[in-house]
Scaffold this motif. Structure first.
Motif, short mmCIF file in Angstrom:
data_model
loop_
_atom_site.label_atom_id
_atom_site.label_comp_id
_atom_site.label_asym_id
_atom_site.label_seq_id
_atom_site.Cartn_x
_atom_site.Cartn_y
_atom_site.Cartn_z
N TYR A 101 19.47 -8.66 61.58
CA TYR A 101 18.63 -7.43 62.34
C TYR A 101 19.65 -5.83 62.61
O TYR A 101 19.47 -5.28 62.31
CB TYR A 101 17.74 -7.99 63.67
N LEU A 114 17.87 -13.45 69.63
CA LEU A 114 16.97 -13.12 68.82
C LEU A 114 15.72 -14.28 68.39
O LEU A 114 14.83 -13.58 68.22
CB LEU A 114 17.79 -12.06 67.52
N ILE A 123 28.20 -8.80 68.92
CA ILE A 123 27.14 -8.42 67.74
C ILE A 123 27.88 -6.51 67.82
O ILE A 123 27.57 -6.08 66.56
CB ILE A 123 25.97 -7.99 68.31
N GLU A 133 20.64 -14.50 62.51
CA GLU A 133 19.46 -13.37 62.18
C GLU A 133 19.85 -12.37 63.37
O GLU A 133 19.11 -10.97 62.85
CB GLU A 133 17.76 -14.27 63.14
N GLU A 134 20.53 -12.42 63.99
CA GLU A 134 20.61 -11.14 64.74
C GLU A 134 21.90 -10.34 63.75
O GLU A 134 21.56 -8.61 64.66
CB GLU A 134 21.61 -11.14 66.81
N SER A 182 20.60 -18.08 70.73
CA SER A 182 20.52 -16.97 69.94
C SER A 182 19.18 -15.90 70.97
O SER A 182 17.91 -16.94 69.94
CB SER A 182 19.94 -17.08 68.68
N ASP A 187 30.28 -15.12 69.69
CA ASP A 187 29.45 -13.77 71.04
C ASP A 187 29.47 -14.83 72.10
O ASP A 187 29.11 -14.81 72.89
CB ASP A 187 27.92 -14.17 70.97
#
Length: 303
Positions: A254, A289, A213, A250-251, A287, A207
């Protein structure tokens, strides 16, 4: 019915490889937290030079402890036959063999040309198969190289095709320096699929430039079900100047769960694992999130 997507947790390898060495007991604490998230596959370490990557010098010791989590499928990254032999001898026959699509990165990472690295697939795949395991070809700098610039689609396709011919069981395309965008992800995945019919093609995204993402969503929308991610978004390549963290587990959870896909992971448990990682490395995680917290959970406690 939701579409299942299989996430592989790579935080213990890619996430930690640029960090100061973390004690074995702490790595096992991270692994235990990761095991409670619902993830099924974990890239747990790499068998590479301990001088080049001191954070992963304890690969054999880590593998010796993996019997505590029989429900997980573990794999290790290797950069050559010597590392593959070490992994198999340690009891881990599921190998991810990294092959750079460009000569510049291959020479920096493995001290041989890309074609030489591809040719070694046969011996590494045979070693894995003879030990009852599998060999996945991870194609590094599949889209762009920090030394040679943009990697031609035809070159990455050729590396993938040859790797499969030489025994690789599946392909994973690596955005090593985090430069690709959704349209390029779709273009390359579809080209590799056409050249390697019937072979699973996954993606390993970083990223670095904020597009990771979005690239995940583009990949799953064309049917990619194998996604690599790291709790907290740590990571980067020691042989690729400017490379930074992976897409955060976690992103990804989600994004996918809110978009009609099923990962099987519990977002709250992933955030708890990220907190363990943050304590282990002693600095804030990238991150977004993790900093914000889940949609119905409090913001995680800072270190």
């Amino acid at each position: 019915m939701t579409t299942p997507v299989d996430l592989r947790e790579v935080g213990l390898r890619d996430g930690l490889q640029l960090e100061a060495p973390v004690p074995l007991a702490t790595k096992l604490e991270i692994l235990d937290a990761v095991s409670r998230t619902g993830v099924r596959r974990v890239e747990v370490t790499s068998f590479v030079s301990p001088t080049a990557v001191p954070a992963l010098a304890d690969a054999e010791q880590v593998v010796a402890e993996l019997g505590r989590w029989p429900e997980l499928r573990f794999s290790a990254l290797v950069a050559g036959y010597g590392g593959a032999r070490r992994a198999v001898a340690a009891g881990l026959p599921h190998l991810e063999y990294v092959i750079s699509a460009s000569d510049g990165h291959s020479l920096a990472n493995a001290r041989r040309t890309s074609d030489e690295a591809v040719a070694a697939t046969a011996d590494i795949a045979r070693l894995a198969h003879d030990a009852g395991g599998e060999c996945e070809a991870i194609i590094a700098v599949a889209w762009d190289c920090p030394f040679d610039g943009r990697t031609p689609v035809a070159r990455t396709v050729e590396v993938a095709r040859r790797a499969v011919e030489l025994g690789a069981d599946r392909i994973c395309l690596g955005d090593t320096i985090g430069t690709t965008v959704p349209g390029r992800v779709v273009e390359l995945v579809e080209a590799v699929r056409a050249a390697c019919p019937g072979v699973e093609v996954g993606v390993h995204l970083h990223d670095t430039r904020g597009s990771g993402i979005a690239c995940v969503l583009a990949a799953v929308q064309i049917g990619v079900t194998q996604i690599d991610a790291a709790v907290g978004g740590l990571g980067g390549c020691p042989f690729a100047p400017g490379a930074s963290g992976n897409i955060a587990t976690e992103e990804v959870v989600y994004l996918l769960e809110e978009s009609g896909y099923s990962t099987g992971l519990d977002l709250g448990r992933v955030l708890e694992a990220a907190a363990v990682v943050e304590r282990a490395v002693g600095h804030a995680l990238p991150s977004g999130l993790y900093r914000a917290g889940g949609p119905s959970r409090p913001v995680p406690r800072p270190v």
